[in-house]
Design an enzyme around this catalytic site. Structure first.
Site, short mmCIF file in Angstrom:
data_model
loop_
_atom_site.label_atom_id
_atom_site.label_comp_id
_atom_site.label_asym_id
_atom_site.label_seq_id
_atom_site.Cartn_x
_atom_site.Cartn_y
_atom_site.Cartn_z
N HIS A 15 8.40 -3.87 -5.02
CA HIS A 15 8.62 -5.30 -5.19
C HIS A 15 8.59 -5.68 -6.67
O HIS A 15 8.26 -4.87 -7.53
CB HIS A 15 7.62 -6.14 -4.37
CG HIS A 15 6.23 -6.21 -4.91
ND1 HIS A 15 5.28 -7.07 -4.43
CD2 HIS A 15 5.61 -5.52 -5.90
CE1 HIS A 15 4.16 -6.93 -5.09
NE2 HIS A 15 4.32 -5.99 -5.98
N CYS A 34 3.55 -6.91 -12.86
CA CYS A 34 4.27 -7.09 -11.59
C CYS A 34 5.62 -7.76 -11.78
O CYS A 34 6.42 -7.82 -10.84
CB CYS A 34 3.41 -7.88 -10.61
SG CYS A 34 2.08 -6.89 -9.91
N HIS A 40 8.31 -2.06 -8.88
CA HIS A 40 7.23 -1.07 -8.81
C HIS A 40 6.77 -1.00 -7.36
O HIS A 40 7.04 -1.90 -6.58
CB HIS A 40 6.07 -1.44 -9.75
CG HIS A 40 5.40 -2.71 -9.35
ND1 HIS A 40 5.88 -3.95 -9.69
CD2 HIS A 40 4.30 -2.95 -8.59
CE1 HIS A 40 5.10 -4.88 -9.17
NE2 HIS A 40 4.14 -4.31 -8.49
N HIS A 42 3.97 -0.09 -4.03
CA HIS A 42 2.59 -0.10 -3.53
C HIS A 42 2.54 0.69 -2.23
O HIS A 42 3.51 0.70 -1.45
CB HIS A 42 2.11 -1.53 -3.22
CG HIS A 42 1.90 -2.36 -4.44
ND1 HIS A 42 0.79 -2.25 -5.24
CD2 HIS A 42 2.66 -3.33 -4.99
CE1 HIS A 42 0.88 -3.12 -6.23
NE2 HIS A 42 2.01 -3.79 -6.11
N ASP A 80 9.10 -0.33 5.42
CA ASP A 80 8.74 0.97 4.84
C ASP A 80 9.90 1.57 4.06
O ASP A 80 11.04 1.63 4.57
CB ASP A 80 8.29 1.93 5.95
CG ASP A 80 7.68 3.21 5.39
OD1 ASP A 80 6.95 3.13 4.37
OD2 ASP A 80 7.92 4.28 5.96
N HIS A 81 9.62 2.02 2.84
CA HIS A 81 10.62 2.58 1.93
C HIS A 81 11.74 1.59 1.64
O HIS A 81 12.90 1.98 1.45
CB HIS A 81 11.16 3.92 2.45
CG HIS A 81 10.16 5.02 2.29
ND1 HIS A 81 9.06 5.15 3.11
CD2 HIS A 81 10.05 6.02 1.39
CE1 HIS A 81 8.34 6.19 2.73
NE2 HIS A 81 8.92 6.73 1.68
N GLU A 125 -3.08 -4.38 -0.64
CA GLU A 125 -2.06 -3.99 -1.62
C GLU A 125 -2.55 -2.80 -2.44
O GLU A 125 -1.76 -1.95 -2.86
CB GLU A 125 -1.70 -5.17 -2.52
CG GLU A 125 -0.45 -4.94 -3.34
CD GLU A 125 0.05 -6.22 -3.99
OE1 GLU A 125 1.09 -6.74 -3.56
OE2 GLU A 125 -0.63 -6.70 -4.92
NI NI Z 1 2.83 -5.29 -7.30
#
Ligand code: NI
Length: 136
Positions: A15, A34, A40, A42, A80-81, A125
């Site tokens: 995100h 961020c 990037h 998580h 996911d992914h 997160e």
């Molecule tokens: Ni983040």
């Protein structure tokens, strides 16, 4: 007599936190790393808790296999992914903070669960940063 049944789940997503109506400098000041334009990732962990009366026939509050299948179809398959900003329609115009993600997850699961069941979702997160939404 109400009992809470919980199931853990996991997804990996990328995100970027920013508002397109703000300058890069303001986004940088508020969202820091961020706001990286190249996104990037998580490793998100999730706990889904369902509270309700025990069914006297089955002895279940909710069939955990059904709960597991809902989490897979509604959340894992969707997130996911994926790049949350780019791939997930709910975040097209919504900043994918942990707070906003947990509300989206709650609403998606609430829509498919039996309406008499109470729902609470906790989203990690990072191992130390987590948010909880119970529908208020
Ligand atoms: Ni983040």
């Amino acid at each position: 007599m109400k009992v809470t049944v919980s199931r853990k789940a996991h997804f990996n997503s990328a995100h970027r936190l920013y508002r397109p109506d703000w300058s890069f400098e303001k986004n940088d000041a508020i969202f820091g790393k961020c706001n990286n334009p190249n996104f990037h990732g998580h490793n998100y962990d999730l706990t889904v808790s369902v509270t309700g009366e025990i069914d006297p026939e089955t002895g279940y509050v909710v069939d955990v296999k059904i709960l597991k299948d809902f989490i897979k179809s509604e959340i894992e398959d969707a997130f996911d992914h994926k790049n949350l900003n780019v791939d997930v329609p709910e975040f097209k115009n919504l900043n994918p903070t942990a707070e906003n993600i947990v509300v989206v997850i709650f609403n998606k699961l609430k829509a498919v669960l039996e309406p008499n069941l109470e729902l609470s979702v906790t989203l990690y997160e990072t191992p130390r940063n987590f948010v909880t939404y119970s529908g208020d």
